[in-house]
Design a protein around this motif. Structure first.
Motif, PDB file in Angstrom:
ATOM      1  N   ASP A  39       1.148  -1.126  -0.184  1.00 55.55           N
ATOM      2  CA  ASP A  39      -0.054  -0.031  -0.005  1.00 55.55           C
ATOM      3  C   ASP A  39       0.737   1.316  -0.227  1.00 55.55           C
ATOM      4  N   GLU A  40       2.291   1.082   0.078  1.00 55.92           N
ATOM      5  CA  GLU A  40       2.897   2.279   0.031  1.00 55.92           C
ATOM      6  C   GLU A  40       3.178   2.607  -1.632  1.00 55.92           C
ATOM      7  N   LYS A  52      17.832   7.484  10.984  1.00 55.38           N
ATOM      8  CA  LYS A  52      19.544   7.586  11.243  1.00 55.38           C
ATOM      9  C   LYS A  52      20.116   8.336   9.822  1.00 55.38           C
ATOM     10  N   ARG A 133       7.315   6.056  10.516  1.00 53.58           N
ATOM     11  CA  ARG A 133       7.452   4.776   9.875  1.00 53.58           C
ATOM     12  C   ARG A 133       7.957   4.494   8.503  1.00 53.58           C
ATOM     13  N   ASP A 281       6.878  -8.073  11.818  1.00 50.90           N
ATOM     14  CA  ASP A 281       6.438  -7.302  12.693  1.00 50.90           C
ATOM     15  C   ASP A 281       5.092  -7.849  13.098  1.00 50.90           C
TER      16      ASP A 281
HETATM   17  C1  LIG Z   1      12.372   4.634  11.616  1.00 49.89           C
HETATM   18  C2  LIG Z   1      12.630   3.157  11.933  1.00 49.89           C
HETATM   19  C3  LIG Z   1      13.942   2.480  12.306  1.00 49.89           C
HETATM   20  C4  LIG Z   1      14.103   1.152  12.642  1.00 49.89           C
HETATM   21  N1  LIG Z   1      15.462   0.958  13.107  1.00 49.89           N
HETATM   22  C5  LIG Z   1      15.870  -0.402  13.112  1.00 49.89           C
HETATM   23  C6  LIG Z   1      16.919  -1.016  13.284  1.00 49.89           C
HETATM   24  O1  LIG Z   1      17.877  -0.105  13.610  1.00 49.89           O
HETATM   25  N2  LIG Z   1      17.066  -2.402  13.562  1.00 49.89           N
HETATM   26  C7  LIG Z   1      16.293  -3.039  13.529  1.00 49.89           C
HETATM   27  O2  LIG Z   1      16.608  -4.139  13.480  1.00 49.89           O
HETATM   28  N3  LIG Z   1      14.799  -2.768  13.023  1.00 49.89           N
HETATM   29  C8  LIG Z   1      14.640  -1.448  12.901  1.00 49.89           C
HETATM   30  N4  LIG Z   1      13.437  -0.941  12.658  1.00 49.89           N
HETATM   31  C9  LIG Z   1      12.412  -1.966  12.534  1.00 49.89           C
HETATM   32  C10 LIG Z   1      12.280  -2.759  11.302  1.00 49.89           C
HETATM   33  O3  LIG Z   1      12.339  -1.773  10.277  1.00 49.89           O
HETATM   34  C11 LIG Z   1      11.128  -3.435  11.140  1.00 49.89           C
HETATM   35  O4  LIG Z   1      10.966  -4.197  12.164  1.00 49.89           O
HETATM   36  C12 LIG Z   1      10.738  -4.315   9.658  1.00 49.89           C
HETATM   37  O5  LIG Z   1      10.747  -3.155   8.791  1.00 49.89           O
HETATM   38  C13 LIG Z   1       9.625  -5.103   9.626  1.00 49.89           C
HETATM   39  O6  LIG Z   1       9.486  -5.758   8.454  1.00 49.89           O
HETATM   40  P1  LIG Z   1       8.030  -6.047   7.970  1.00 49.89           P
HETATM   41  O7  LIG Z   1       8.167  -6.548   6.597  1.00 49.89           O
HETATM   42  O8  LIG Z   1       7.228  -6.942   8.914  1.00 49.89           O
HETATM   43  O9  LIG Z   1       7.063  -4.564   7.982  1.00 49.89           O
HETATM   44  P2  LIG Z   1       7.271  -3.386   7.204  1.00 49.89           P
HETATM   45  O10 LIG Z   1       8.640  -3.156   6.602  1.00 49.89           O
HETATM   46  O11 LIG Z   1       6.787  -2.228   7.844  1.00 49.89           O
HETATM   47  O12 LIG Z   1       6.535  -3.642   5.839  1.00 49.89           O
HETATM   48  C14 LIG Z   1       5.053  -3.927   5.785  1.00 49.89           C
HETATM   49  C15 LIG Z   1       4.459  -3.456   4.481  1.00 49.89           C
HETATM   50  O13 LIG Z   1       3.145  -3.712   4.710  1.00 49.89           O
HETATM   51  C16 LIG Z   1       2.270  -2.810   3.887  1.00 49.89           C
HETATM   52  N5  LIG Z   1       0.842  -2.906   4.429  1.00 49.89           N
HETATM   53  C17 LIG Z   1       0.437  -3.115   5.552  1.00 49.89           C
HETATM   54  N6  LIG Z   1      -1.183  -3.352   5.258  1.00 49.89           N
HETATM   55  C18 LIG Z   1      -1.293  -3.606   4.219  1.00 49.89           C
HETATM   56  C19 LIG Z   1      -2.285  -3.998   3.428  1.00 49.89           C
HETATM   57  N7  LIG Z   1      -3.383  -4.262   3.763  1.00 49.89           N
HETATM   58  N8  LIG Z   1      -2.251  -4.018   2.063  1.00 49.89           N
HETATM   59  C20 LIG Z   1      -0.862  -3.798   1.408  1.00 49.89           C
HETATM   60  N9  LIG Z   1       0.018  -3.560   1.954  1.00 49.89           N
HETATM   61  C21 LIG Z   1      -0.008  -3.407   3.337  1.00 49.89           C
HETATM   62  C22 LIG Z   1       2.835  -1.861   4.889  1.00 49.89           C
HETATM   63  O14 LIG Z   1       2.491  -0.434   4.394  1.00 49.89           O
HETATM   64  C23 LIG Z   1       4.203  -1.565   4.659  1.00 49.89           C
HETATM   65  O15 LIG Z   1       4.809  -1.219   3.468  1.00 49.89           O
HETATM   66  C24 LIG Z   1      13.106   0.420  12.382  1.00 49.89           C
HETATM   67  C25 LIG Z   1      11.732   0.750  12.101  1.00 49.89           C
HETATM   68  C26 LIG Z   1      11.436   2.081  11.861  1.00 49.89           C
HETATM   69  C27 LIG Z   1      10.308   2.486  11.277  1.00 49.89           C
END
Ligand SMILES: Cc1cc2nc3c(=O)[nH]c(=O)nc-3n(C[C@H](O)[C@H](O)[C@H](O)COP(=O)(O)OP(=O)(O)OC[C@H]3O[C@@H](n4cnc5c(N)ncnc54)[C@H](O)[C@@H]3O)c2cc1C
Length: 413
Positions: A39-40, A52, A133, A281
């Motif tokens: 959705d982004e 950072k 985020r 997450d």
């Molecule tokens: C600013 C920041 C700094 C961070 N620093 C660290 C760090 O130093 N070290 C570390 O280990 N971790 C860090 N993290 C955490 C790490 O980035 C996350 O744990 C990781 O991105 C999780 O990955 P993910 O794929 O689960 O979620 P995400 O990377 O958030 O991806 C999920 C995606 O799904 C999309 N989505 C949600 N619902 C829907 C839907 N219904 N339809 C379509 N798309 C959808 C979201 O918009 C997003 O694009 C940080 C996070 C942030 C925000």
């Protein structure tokens, strides 16, 4: 269930876990159709630099992306961006898109990540109040990070403190409001909290502990002050909130998948529906080494579960499950965290916080369960191994800097 002959795999969420799952599916030899729905507007990118180097302007946007657009074409991955999945229909085995249309799946990976917890006070929707985020958040925050401007950060977790470090280095006047009696209270021990409080104070960041925020006040629709419960008003040109995240579990929950404080998955990242996996997450996963389940908010976890889901679908052996780890960069300090410290009964400090190079080891019944290593890479690397081996370590040896971590590892083996 043999999913290796799946014709269609749909991945919901174009983030860290979704991107990894796709890369691993192709690496493990899956040749069928893959659709990535996000959705982004952007292709999958790294989030850690957002608080950072990227926020500081030291890293170009192009460096954030895991893969260029051409990679998705070459790998025959269909990317549907700016598209939200609205619902999962498990009986029809399809996902419904917000803008219309459905995608059939034989196997589905939910990688929807998490979202910032909303600030529950009046004034939270004023202009110049942000959370952090995604890339689009930084696009709004960065142009306002002007030297001399006043930034109030709500929440002294990792994201709040990293943003405080960047902003103070850019010349903003930074105040951090933290409800707890120490920073990073939820995730670390007092020795690490005190170290970071002192570090930020050295850089002129005003950290208020035990802070009770009542509301945000505005002028002309823009935030102007943080109003405290005792009536104090703190000037603010910008407010950044960092009070934790909420896992995006609604799609899974509404589809009848088992959820707690995350989508429940097994060691293969499989939900209670054998065709549906979840990674990153949004999951509540087994932490076998710690004999419990938990939700991890880290890059390592997203990568690991992305690989686990892909391997399970393709029928490859389960990839090794590693020690959970995390990092944080603030100023010139690198904190590396190995393991999970919850339940520790002893803390050993190695080195001197005053030298900005030390480690805190967390033990439970004589075994190392976690370590926070400040500018101390060997302590981090060795800890990861010691934690997973379950070796008993002598606390006095761990705390003695005249004994190298290599020797300690050899003794424990
Ligand atoms: C600013 C920041 C700094 C961070 N620093 C660290 C760090 O130093 N070290 C570390 O280990 N971790 C860090 N993290 C955490 C790490 O980035 C996350 O744990 C990781 O991105 C999780 O990955 P993910 O794929 O689960 O979620 P995400 O990377 O958030 O991806 C999920 C995606 O799904 C999309 N989505 C949600 N619902 C829907 C839907 N219904 N339809 C379509 N798309 C959808 C979201 O918009 C997003 O694009 C940080 C996070 C942030 C925000």
């Amino acid at each position: 269930m043999d999913l290796s002959r799946s014709e269609n795999i749909v991945v919901i969420g174009a983030g860290q876990a979704g991107a990894q799952a796709i890369a691993s599916l192709r690496q493990f030899g899956y040749e069928g159709h893959i659709t990535l729905v996000g959705d982004e507007t952007a292709l999958p990118y790294q989030r850690p630099p957002l608080s950072k180097a990227y926020m500081k302007g030291e890293l170009g946007e192009d460096r954030l992306y895991f893969k260029p657009a051409s990679w998705y074409e070459d790998q025959k991955v269909e990317t549907l961006l700016s598209q939200r999945v609205e619902a999962i229909d498990r009986s029809a085995r399809e996902v419904r898109l917000e803008h219309g249309g459905c995608l059939p799946y034989d196997a589905l990976i939910i990688a929807t990540g998490s979202r910032p917890r909303a600030l529950p006070v009046e004034g939270a929707t004023l202009q110049n109040v942000f959370d952090l985020r995604g890339l689009s958040d930084v696009e709004h925050i960065q142009p306002r990070m002007i030297p001399g401007k006043k930034l109030v950060i709500i929440g002294a977790g990792y994201i709040g403190l990293e943003a405080a470090a960047v902003a103070s280095q850019l010349g903003l006047k930074v105040t951090v409001l933290e409800m707890a009696e120490r920073v990073l209270e939820r995730v670390t021990s007092p020795v690490i909290s005190t170290f970071y409080q002192d570090l930020h104070a050295e850089h002129g960041v005003d950290i208020r502990l035990g802070a009770r925020l009542k509301s945000l006040k505005g002028a002309d629709g823009k935030v102007s002050h943080a109003v405290m419960a005792d009536g104090e008003e703190i000037e603010a040109d910008i407010v950044l909130t960092g009070i934790g995240i909420v896992p995006n579990i609604e799609l899974a929950h509404d589809a009848g998948l088992a959820c707690g404080n995350g989508i429940c998955v097994d060691e293969d990242a499989r939900t209670n529906d054998p065709r549906v996996f979840a990674a990153g997450d949004c999951t509540l996963r087994p932490l076998a080494h710690y004999a419990r389940t938990g939700r991890l908010e880290s890059v390592h976890n997203a990568i690991e579960q992305g690989k686990l889901a892909a391997a399970a679908i393709v029928g490859k052996p389960r990839p090794t499950i590693d020690c959970p780890w995390f990092w944080s960069d603030q100023y010139d300090i690198k904190l590396q965290i190995a393991g999970l410290s919850m339940g520790h009964d002893q803390i050993i400090v190695r080195g001197d916080p005053a030298e900005k190079k030390f480690a805190a080891f967390y033990l439970k019944a004589g075994r190392l369960i976690a370590a926070d290593a400040v500018n101390s890479a060997p302590e981090f690397i060795v800890s990861k191994k010691l934690i997973m081996s379950g070796a008993v370590v002598a606390p006095d040896r761990l705390g003695d800097t005249s004994i190298s971590m290599k020797e300690i590892a050899a003794e424990a083996a």
